[in-house]
Design a protein around this motif. Structure first.
Motif, PDB file in Angstrom:
ATOM      1  N   GLU A   1      -2.458 -37.535 -13.306  1.00  0.00           N
ATOM      2  CA  GLU A   1      -3.410 -37.997 -12.520  1.00  0.00           C
ATOM      3  C   GLU A   1      -3.367 -39.268 -11.972  1.00  0.00           C
ATOM      4  O   GLU A   1      -3.510 -40.604 -12.754  1.00  0.00           O
ATOM      5  N   SER A   2      -3.418 -39.594 -10.604  1.00  0.00           N
ATOM      6  CA  SER A   2      -3.531 -40.866  -9.942  1.00  0.00           C
ATOM      7  C   SER A   2      -4.593 -41.195  -9.231  1.00  0.00           C
ATOM      8  O   SER A   2      -4.931 -40.438  -8.336  1.00  0.00           O
ATOM      9  N   ILE A   3      -5.168 -42.290  -9.571  1.00  0.00           N
ATOM     10  CA  ILE A   3      -6.393 -42.631  -8.757  1.00  0.00           C
ATOM     11  C   ILE A   3      -6.195 -44.207  -7.940  1.00  0.00           C
ATOM     12  O   ILE A   3      -5.892 -45.088  -8.930  1.00  0.00           O
ATOM     13  N   SER A   4      -6.428 -44.179  -6.868  1.00  0.00           N
ATOM     14  CA  SER A   4      -6.236 -45.555  -6.414  1.00  0.00           C
ATOM     15  C   SER A   4      -7.471 -45.997  -5.717  1.00  0.00           C
ATOM     16  O   SER A   4      -8.387 -45.629  -5.291  1.00  0.00           O
ATOM     17  N   ALA A   5      -7.805 -47.330  -5.781  1.00  0.00           N
ATOM     18  CA  ALA A   5      -8.888 -48.141  -5.079  1.00  0.00           C
ATOM     19  C   ALA A   5      -8.282 -49.344  -4.525  1.00  0.00           C
ATOM     20  O   ALA A   5      -7.358 -50.036  -4.836  1.00  0.00           O
ATOM     21  N   GLU A   6      -8.863 -49.622  -3.451  1.00  0.00           N
ATOM     22  CA  GLU A   6      -8.534 -51.020  -2.803  1.00  0.00           C
ATOM     23  C   GLU A   6      -9.552 -52.122  -3.165  1.00  0.00           C
ATOM     24  O   GLU A   6     -11.048 -51.684  -3.187  1.00  0.00           O
ATOM     25  N   ILE A   7      -9.183 -52.810  -3.745  1.00  0.00           N
ATOM     26  CA  ILE A   7     -10.256 -54.261  -4.160  1.00  0.00           C
ATOM     27  C   ILE A   7      -9.931 -55.327  -3.496  1.00  0.00           C
ATOM     28  O   ILE A   7      -8.937 -55.902  -3.216  1.00  0.00           O
ATOM     29  N   GLU A   8     -11.139 -55.973  -2.869  1.00  0.00           N
ATOM     30  CA  GLU A   8     -10.963 -56.922  -2.089  1.00  0.00           C
ATOM     31  C   GLU A   8     -11.581 -58.302  -2.671  1.00  0.00           C
ATOM     32  O   GLU A   8     -12.633 -58.288  -3.383  1.00  0.00           O
ATOM     33  N   GLU A   9     -10.866 -59.311  -2.950  1.00  0.00           N
ATOM     34  CA  GLU A   9     -11.504 -60.786  -3.743  1.00  0.00           C
ATOM     35  C   GLU A   9     -11.096 -61.784  -3.017  1.00  0.00           C
ATOM     36  O   GLU A   9      -9.788 -62.127  -2.781  1.00  0.00           O
ATOM     37  N   ASN A  10     -11.920 -62.607  -2.559  1.00  0.00           N
ATOM     38  CA  ASN A  10     -11.672 -63.602  -1.707  1.00  0.00           C
ATOM     39  C   ASN A  10     -10.871 -63.563  -0.642  1.00  0.00           C
ATOM     40  O   ASN A  10      -9.737 -64.364  -0.616  1.00  0.00           O
ATOM     41  N   GLY A  11     -10.866 -62.434  -0.041  1.00  0.00           N
ATOM     42  CA  GLY A  11      -9.963 -62.206   1.203  1.00  0.00           C
ATOM     43  C   GLY A  11      -8.490 -61.760   0.593  1.00  0.00           C
ATOM     44  O   GLY A  11      -8.006 -61.545   1.689  1.00  0.00           O
ATOM     45  N   VAL A  12      -8.316 -61.377  -0.578  1.00  0.00           N
ATOM     46  CA  VAL A  12      -6.863 -60.945  -1.059  1.00  0.00           C
ATOM     47  C   VAL A  12      -7.119 -59.449  -1.463  1.00  0.00           C
ATOM     48  O   VAL A  12      -8.307 -59.145  -2.234  1.00  0.00           O
ATOM     49  N   ARG A  13      -6.368 -58.650  -0.706  1.00  0.00           N
ATOM     50  CA  ARG A  13      -6.566 -57.402  -1.035  1.00  0.00           C
ATOM     51  C   ARG A  13      -5.413 -56.934  -2.160  1.00  0.00           C
ATOM     52  O   ARG A  13      -4.273 -57.282  -2.171  1.00  0.00           O
ATOM     53  N   LEU A  14      -6.040 -55.980  -2.793  1.00  0.00           N
ATOM     54  CA  LEU A  14      -5.232 -55.499  -4.043  1.00  0.00           C
ATOM     55  C   LEU A  14      -5.306 -54.015  -4.101  1.00  0.00           C
ATOM     56  O   LEU A  14      -6.463 -53.458  -4.192  1.00  0.00           O
ATOM     57  N   LYS A  15      -4.078 -53.256  -3.755  1.00  0.00           N
ATOM     58  CA  LYS A  15      -4.293 -52.019  -4.041  1.00  0.00           C
ATOM     59  C   LYS A  15      -4.029 -51.587  -5.385  1.00  0.00           C
ATOM     60  O   LYS A  15      -2.711 -51.692  -5.994  1.00  0.00           O
ATOM     61  N   LEU A  16      -5.014 -51.033  -6.117  1.00  0.00           N
ATOM     62  CA  LEU A  16      -4.917 -50.689  -7.639  1.00  0.00           C
ATOM     63  C   LEU A  16      -4.738 -49.312  -7.943  1.00  0.00           C
ATOM     64  O   LEU A  16      -5.564 -48.387  -7.228  1.00  0.00           O
ATOM     65  N   THR A  17      -3.448 -48.909  -8.532  1.00  0.00           N
ATOM     66  CA  THR A  17      -3.432 -47.432  -8.847  1.00  0.00           C
ATOM     67  C   THR A  17      -3.549 -47.354 -10.439  1.00  0.00           C
ATOM     68  O   THR A  17      -2.820 -48.079 -11.227  1.00  0.00           O
ATOM     69  N   VAL A  18      -4.447 -46.253 -10.742  1.00  0.00           N
ATOM     70  CA  VAL A  18      -4.150 -46.121 -12.375  1.00  0.00           C
ATOM     71  C   VAL A  18      -3.706 -44.558 -12.406  1.00  0.00           C
ATOM     72  O   VAL A  18      -4.205 -43.687 -11.660  1.00  0.00           O
ATOM     73  N   VAL A  19      -2.812 -44.408 -13.216  1.00  0.00           N
ATOM     74  CA  VAL A  19      -2.111 -43.225 -13.423  1.00  0.00           C
ATOM     75  C   VAL A  19      -2.565 -42.784 -15.021  1.00  0.00           C
ATOM     76  O   VAL A  19      -2.214 -43.421 -15.862  1.00  0.00           O
ATOM     77  N   ASP A  20      -3.418 -41.583 -14.941  1.00  0.00           N
ATOM     78  CA  ASP A  20      -3.883 -41.231 -16.088  1.00  0.00           C
ATOM     79  C   ASP A  20      -3.025 -40.235 -16.608  1.00  0.00           C
ATOM     80  O   ASP A  20      -2.434 -39.352 -15.865  1.00  0.00           O
ATOM     81  N   THR A  21      -2.820 -39.774 -17.868  1.00  0.00           N
ATOM     82  CA  THR A  21      -1.808 -38.712 -18.331  1.00  0.00           C
ATOM     83  C   THR A  21      -2.643 -37.880 -19.509  1.00  0.00           C
ATOM     84  O   THR A  21      -2.278 -37.866 -20.599  1.00  0.00           O
ATOM     85  N   PRO A  22      -3.889 -37.296 -19.019  1.00  0.00           N
ATOM     86  CA  PRO A  22      -4.421 -36.343 -20.096  1.00  0.00           C
ATOM     87  C   PRO A  22      -3.624 -35.283 -20.348  1.00  0.00           C
ATOM     88  O   PRO A  22      -2.918 -34.890 -19.937  1.00  0.00           O
ATOM     89  N   GLY A  23      -3.835 -34.853 -21.911  1.00  0.00           N
ATOM     90  CA  GLY A  23      -3.021 -33.867 -22.362  1.00  0.00           C
ATOM     91  C   GLY A  23      -1.888 -34.296 -23.130  1.00  0.00           C
ATOM     92  O   GLY A  23      -1.473 -33.630 -24.162  1.00  0.00           O
TER      93      GLY A  23
END
Ligand code: GDP
Ligand code: MG
Length: 297
Positions: free
Chosen positions: A69-91
């Motif tokens: 399962e993969s979930i992404s979020a855009e985080i912005e900090e001091n004008g810098v954007r980070l696209k962070l994706t977390v891949v979870d592996t339940p099971g």
């Protein structure tokens, strides 16, 4: 949101490079159910990126394979954007036969390499989307004994494909002495099996502070982590992120209590760029070379 995350405080040069490249970071979490993967991700990014949706019911059919399962979020900090994706592996590790638990995870990592390779082969390769996994946080059950066969098998299969970052899960269930002994055993096991985990590089031509900070990070591997996404009252009346017990409070952000702060520092501040570079220059490059050879190119 989360001004403390720290990626906009990366050293200047690294920072500029990252901004230019679009700043995508993919972290995967792997480990048996209940070891605190989802909680740690929430703790890391101080956001409800994760909502536990599939709380298992006893006897319920949970499928026969590891889910990705993969979930992404855009985080912005001091004008810098980070696209962070977390891949979870339940099971992972949940089945009667876990012999192939690593397989769907390798497949996923390779599919991400393939997607990148395909973009590189296109005529227009100006803006590559980098969805390769840059770090894999592997949760070790806090048994105090040694690694389990499933841990060794997973790491053996994965260490040439991804930056492995082993962590001791739920470190609040062990004493300080138990933790340091367990760390030694884990590192000995890892060395014995010829497993390569992500080693923060040793710095020489850096300032004293950076070198010291780096050495402290290195000394904590494998990080003993505690996760919590709720606030509790510490005995001296502060509101802290932590876990409350009849005998006291374990603070997630207190370096005397666990290694969470060091792990976070490494991931999102001091070594994010190195994790990305090692993924690109070594892990991906090896994969690509093998693949092209196999295709007879
Ligand atoms: P996952 O299945 O690996 O995603 O685990 P979860 O994050 O859902 O956590 C499973 C349970 O362990 C929950 O009840 C959490 O509150 C608890 N938990 C998570 N992290 C920790 C920790 O560091 N220490 C302790 N003692 N419990 C934790
Ligand atoms: Mg979970």
């Amino acid at each position: 949101l989360a001004s403390w995350v720290g990626f906009s405080n990366l050293p200047n040069q690294v920072h500029r490079r990252s901004v230019r490249r679009g700043f995508q970071f993919v972290a995967m979490v792997v480990g048996e159910s209940g070891l605190g993967k989802s909680t740690l991700i929430n703790t890391l990014f101080e956001t409800k990126l994760y909502q536990p949706k599939n709380i298992p019911v006893p006897g319920e059919d949970r499928g026969k394979t590891v889910q990705i399962e993969s979930i992404s979020a855009e985080i912005e900090e001091n004008g810098v954007r980070l696209k962070l994706t977390v891949v979870d592996t339940p099971g992972f590790g949940d089945f009667v036969n876990n012999d192939e638990s690593w397989k769907p995870i390798v497949d996923n990592i390779e599919a991400r390499f393939d997607a990148y390779l395909e973009q590189e082969n296109r005529v227009n390769r100006l803006k590559l989307v980098d969805n390769r996994v840059h770090a894999c946080i592997y949760f070790i059950q806090p048994t105090g004994h040694s690694l389990k066969p499933i841990d060794i098998e997973f790491m053996r299969r994965l260490h040439t494909k991804v930056n492995l970052i082993p962590v001791i899960a739920k470190a609040d269930t062990m004493t300080d002495d138990e933790i340091s002994l367990f760390k030694q055993r884990i590192l000995a096991d890892i060395a014995h099996h010829g497993i390569r985990i992500f080693q923060p590089p040793q710095y020489e031509n850096e300032d004293e502070e950076t070198i010291q900070e780096n050495e402290e990070i290195i000394s904590k591997v494998p990080f003993a982590v505690v996760g919590s996404d709720s606030l509790v009252n510490s005995p001296d009346g502060r509101q802290v992120r932590g876990r409350s017990y009849p005998w006291g409070v374990i603070e997630v952000d207190n370096e005397d209590h666990c290694d969470f702060v060091k792990l976070r520092q490494m991931l999102v501040r001091t070594h994010m760029e190195e994790l990305r570079e090692h993924t690109n220059d070594v892990l991906y490059e090896d994969y690509r070379t093998d693949k092209l050879k196999a295709m007879g190119v």
